[in-house]
Design an enzyme around this catalytic site. Structure first.
Site, PDB file in Angstrom:
ATOM      1  N   PHE A 141       0.848  -1.195   0.000  1.00 25.46           N
ATOM      2  CA  PHE A 141       0.000   0.000   0.000  1.00 25.46           C
ATOM      3  C   PHE A 141       0.877   1.237   0.000  1.00 25.46           C
ATOM      4  O   PHE A 141       1.757   1.386   0.853  1.00 25.46           O
ATOM      5  CB  PHE A 141      -0.932   0.032   1.216  1.00 25.46           C
ATOM      6  N   ASP A 226       9.104   2.696   1.502  1.00 27.25           N
ATOM      7  CA  ASP A 226       7.935   3.432   1.984  1.00 27.25           C
ATOM      8  C   ASP A 226       7.832   3.206   3.492  1.00 27.25           C
ATOM      9  O   ASP A 226       7.399   2.157   3.955  1.00 27.25           O
ATOM     10  CB  ASP A 226       6.681   2.919   1.264  1.00 27.25           C
ATOM     11  N   LYS A 255       2.501   9.741   8.278  1.00 34.38           N
ATOM     12  CA  LYS A 255       1.738   9.350   9.471  1.00 34.38           C
ATOM     13  C   LYS A 255       2.236   9.967  10.791  1.00 34.38           C
ATOM     14  O   LYS A 255       1.755  11.021  11.171  1.00 34.38           O
ATOM     15  CB  LYS A 255       1.636   7.827   9.542  1.00 34.38           C
TER      16      LYS A 255
HETATM   17  C1  LIG Z   1      -0.935   5.270   5.079  1.00 33.11           C
HETATM   18  C2  LIG Z   1       0.104   4.847   4.095  1.00 33.11           C
HETATM   19  C3  LIG Z   1       0.301   5.555   2.897  1.00 33.11           C
HETATM   20  C4  LIG Z   1      -0.598   6.682   2.455  1.00 33.11           C
HETATM   21  O1  LIG Z   1      -0.539   7.783   3.297  1.00 33.11           O
HETATM   22  P1  LIG Z   1      -1.677   8.938   3.143  1.00 33.11           P
HETATM   23  O2  LIG Z   1      -1.258   9.958   4.155  1.00 33.11           O
HETATM   24  O3  LIG Z   1      -2.971   8.272   3.453  1.00 33.11           O
HETATM   25  O4  LIG Z   1      -1.619   9.426   1.763  1.00 33.11           O
HETATM   26  C5  LIG Z   1       1.341   5.174   2.080  1.00 33.11           C
HETATM   27  N1  LIG Z   1       2.146   4.148   2.408  1.00 33.11           N
HETATM   28  C6  LIG Z   1       1.988   3.449   3.548  1.00 33.11           C
HETATM   29  C7  LIG Z   1       2.928   2.341   3.860  1.00 33.11           C
HETATM   30  C8  LIG Z   1       0.956   3.761   4.420  1.00 33.11           C
HETATM   31  O5  LIG Z   1       0.775   3.041   5.539  1.00 33.11           O
END
Ligand SMILES: *Cc1c(COP(=O)(O)O)cnc(C)c1O
Length: 406
Positions: A141, A226, A255
């Site tokens: 994700f 990420d 986050k």
């Molecule tokens: C939450 C998340 C995202 C997306 O972040 P947003 O602030 O919702 O755009 C991307 N990568 C990972 C691993 C995430 O947990």
């Protein structure tokens, strides 16, 4: 004169918000530390942390102080002008990591969008315009813009929005042979979460992560991590890559970076950053002084031995409580993750009950999350009080009992 406050309830949501979410039946109105209260005054213990965001709990006094001070000083100037909080935060992120350059955004998706564009641009400028292949993983994700959702490994999130960005290949996570089979000299980047969050709380193995680093080196590709969910202390280290003995080329964080205030960052090296020039990429709010001042305070607190070492002891407390529940009710196939990114995977006979457990927990005064269909996820504040963990797990046990009895 302030306008009269409109009365709103959970029902209002169904009438006014784009129906892309299905929020719980209560409306939180107040938070303090790891406790939250709803419109009816009912109290909850928060193991969800706003999806791994409120890493210092709700309304941490130091964050509130910075919010007030910076709020009375300077909120926003745009990138036509720079500002002190952004320069300080960037300097501190660089001092704390492998990185030498920072780009600020407002969300995880934006930081990843910047990372993927940079990886493609770097390959185009340094090697060839045909070096554009991105290798990513099933169940990954990376956010909800069209590019990030396409690099993400769940087609249900990217189907139906027209043609997708091309030259993105997905292979199974933790499967180095699968990566070897598709990587070539036209690959510009491998994009990976060190611990898949939304995809079920799956940590990468050390061999996998080190293997990806070696494959990137062999093919002049960039290793993009990420760390939107795994970063900022969540794993017990400031960034999860530190567990693996590797140096990435680009990482993204969001986050927990602002502890609840929207802000994100992409971190990279001077060499990779050198292909960029004014106008090639940007965003209006990125590096906003209010956001950066708050993130600087969050980083100052999180990046201390006290907080980082406290993550592991809190994890132990969670895992012990989950194991006790498991021996009583035979619930889990696996309790996994790193630090305070904890996943409890339900046994096949309970696999369909994750949503029921989430709702039952809310009824008992506990906020939790799921990850995928069959994993219960706990991503509490990194400084949650041990007594809150104890009481929250007691509420969780009651919720489990009720779901199993239903
Ligand atoms: C939450 C998340 C995202 C997306 O972040 P947003 O602030 O919702 O755009 C991307 N990568 C990972 C691993 C995430 O947990």
């Amino acid at each position: 004169m302030a306008a009269e406050k409109l009365a709103v309830t959970r029902e209002t949501f169904d009438n006014v918000i784009l129906p892309v979410y299905a929020p719980a039946q209560f409306v939180p109105v107040k938070g303090k530390g790891s406790r939250v209260w709803d419109q009816q005054g009912k109290e909850y213990i928060d193991f969800s942390g706003g999806i791994a965001v409120t890493a210092l709990g709700h309304c941490h006094p130091a964050l509130v102080e910075t919010l007030k001070t910076q709020g009375e000083t300077l909120w926003h100037t745009s990138n036509v002008f720079t500002n002190e909080p952004a320069l300080r935060l960037a300097s501190k992120l660089i001092a704390a990591t492998f990185a030498e350059r920072v780009f600020f955004g407002n969300s995880g998706a934006e930081a990843n969008e910047a990372a993927f564009k940079l990886a493609r641009y770097y390959a185009c400028k340094k090697h060839s315009p045909f070096k554009s292949k991105i290798i990513a993983f099933h169940n990954a994700f990376h956010g909800r813009t069209l590019f990030t959702v396409s690099v993400g490994g769940q087609p249900k999130y990217s189907d139906g929005f027209g043609p997708k960005p091309a030259d993105i290949v997905h292979v199974p996570f933790n499967d180095l042979a699968a990566v070897k089979a598709v990587i070539d000299d036209h690959t510009c980047a491998i994009v990976v979460e060190p611990i898949q969050g939304e995809g079920g709380v799956m940590p990468a193995t050390p061999e996998f992560m080190q293997g990806l680093r070696a494959l990137c080196d062999e093919h002049n590709a960039l290793l993009v991590l990420d760390e939107v969910q795994s970063g900022m202390g969540r794993s017990g280290k400031l960034f999860a890559y530190e567990h693996y003995g590797i140096t990435p080329d680009i990482i993204t964080t969001a986050k927990a970076l602002g502890g609840g205030f929207p802000v994100s960052a992409m971190l990279t090296t001077n060499e990779i950053a050198s292909v960029m020039a004014p106008g090639v990429h940007g965003t209006t709010y990125g590096g906003n002084p209010l956001a950066c001042a708050i993130a600087e305070t969050a980083l100052d607190i999180i990046n201390t031995p006290d907080v980082l070492e406290g993550v592991e002891s809190r994890r132990q407390q969670f895992v012990a409580a989950l194991q006790a529940l498991d021996s009583k009710f035979d619930l889990f196939t696996d309790i996994r993750g790193k630090g305070l990114l904890i996943g409890a995977a339900l046994k096949p006979q309970h696999a369909s009950k994750a949503r029921d457990i989430l709702h039952a927990a809310a009824a008992e005064g506990l906020m939790i999350l799921t990850a995928g269909n069959d994993v219960i996820r706990f991503v509490p504040s990194l400084v949650i009080e041990p007594t809150d963990i104890e009481e929250g797990m007691a509420r969780f046990a009651v919720a489990i009992e009720k779901v199993l009895a239903a």
